[in-house]
Enzyme design. Structure first.
Site, PDB file in Angstrom:
ATOM      1  N   ASP A 180       0.850  -1.182   0.000  1.00 46.56           N
ATOM      2  CA  ASP A 180       0.000   0.000   0.000  1.00 46.56           C
ATOM      3  C   ASP A 180       0.897   1.248   0.000  1.00 46.56           C
ATOM      4  O   ASP A 180       2.123   1.147   0.149  1.00 46.56           O
ATOM      5  CB  ASP A 180      -0.888  -0.046   1.251  1.00 46.56           C
ATOM      6  CG  ASP A 180      -1.771   1.170   1.383  1.00 46.56           C
ATOM      7  OD1 ASP A 180      -2.415   1.540   0.383  1.00 46.56           O
ATOM      8  OD2 ASP A 180      -1.822   1.753   2.481  1.00 46.56           O
ATOM      9  N   LYS A 221     -11.622   6.235  -3.132  1.00 55.50           N
ATOM     10  CA  LYS A 221     -12.059   7.457  -2.469  1.00 55.50           C
ATOM     11  C   LYS A 221     -13.551   7.747  -2.659  1.00 55.50           C
ATOM     12  O   LYS A 221     -14.192   8.279  -1.747  1.00 55.50           O
ATOM     13  CB  LYS A 221     -11.193   8.641  -2.922  1.00 55.50           C
ATOM     14  CG  LYS A 221      -9.704   8.458  -2.598  1.00 55.50           C
ATOM     15  CD  LYS A 221      -9.467   7.903  -1.184  1.00 55.50           C
ATOM     16  CE  LYS A 221      -8.002   7.610  -0.916  1.00 55.50           C
ATOM     17  NZ  LYS A 221      -7.789   6.772   0.274  1.00 55.50           N
TER      18      LYS A 221
END
EC number: 3.11.1.1
Length: 269
Positions: A10, A52
């Protein structure tokens, strides 16, 4: 050989941006800018790891946020509302992400050690491509250059908690088996991503979102406060199914040595 051939990392809270502050503060600002609705940093952290747009959708479903929204508008958040917040979020995030592009302590040395063992460095993020196109070169300027990266909106199948970004790294890096990969993340959706891809998973309990402290704050914390926060973060990552939980990426080489021993005994994720 029956050993780890790749790690898929990540970004925010794992390799850059200790505490994962770049996205959290921007969510607060985007809600305020688009609709004059206040959310807290703690609320902004809850769905961290998702794409998002999906993150904003999940925030709208938090009971406290939904109650505030209904009090102001007389209804729950709609898809059009999410679009409007996302439209406010994107330019803010693109502008700010370079300020959070420095590698977390230990990352550069860890990457060098992994590469010395012949391990390839993949990566993926809950950030969309427009943000990653700013973050990736900024991080490279600080010395962090993964072999591959995938953004949350790159693939038609979607992002986390699905396996697709992790699997795209497998394809791009030419890895022979998903059992020879380790997915590393500081948030639950990224652990789920790795599990869904059939990989070993390692959660990071201190450097990321669940711990939720800046590097400077962490450096001045009492041992008791660190222990409480670490336990809170580790419990969430283990609950998500992580095979291992360590403090930061600097601890990864030791974990990989342990996994290699398990692979040699015929174990699989």
């Amino acid at each position: 050989m029956n050993r780890i051939h790749a790690v898929i990392l990540d970004w925010a809270g794992t390799t850059v941006d200790f505490g994962s502050f770049a996205p959290t503060q921007i969510f607060v600002e985007a809600f305020r800018q688009a609709f004059d609705v206040e959310i807290t940093l703690a609320e902004a952290r809850v769905p961290m790891g998702l794409g998002k747009w999906q993150h904003i959708e999940a925030l709208g479903k938090l009971p406290a946020v939904d109650a505030r929204w209904q009090a102001k508008f007389g209804r729950s958040m709609s898809a059009a509302d999410i679009d409007a917040i996302y439209a406010a979020f994107m330019p803010l995030q693109i502008a700010k992400v370079v300020d959070f592009s420095s590698p977390i302590a230990g990352v550069i040395d860890t990457i060098a050690a992994l590469r010395a063992e012949g391990i390839k460095i993949g990566s993926c993020s809950g950030y969309p491509r427009a943000v990653m196109e700013r973050l990736v070169p900024a991080a490279a300027g600080h010395g962090y250059r993964p072999d591959h990266w995938v953004a949350t909106d790159d693939l038609a199948a979607g992002g986390r908690p699905g396996p697709w970004m992790a699997l795209q790294n497998v394809i791009a890096l030419g890895i022979d088996a998903v059992a020879h990969c380790v997915k590393v993340d500081d948030a639950a959706p990224g652990i789920s991503e790795g599990l869904n891809a059939g990989m070993w998973t390692v959660g990071l309990a201190v450097s990321g979102n669940e711990f939720g402290a800046t590097w400077d704050a962490y450096q001045t914390m009492s041992k008791e406060d660190v222990a409480v926060r670490r336990e809170h973060a580790a419990s969430k990552l283990y609950a998500a199914g992580a095979h291992y939980v360590v403090d930061s990426l600097a601890d990864l080489p030791g974990v990989i040595a342990h996994i290699n021993a398990r692979l040699a005994q015929g174990e699989r994720p």
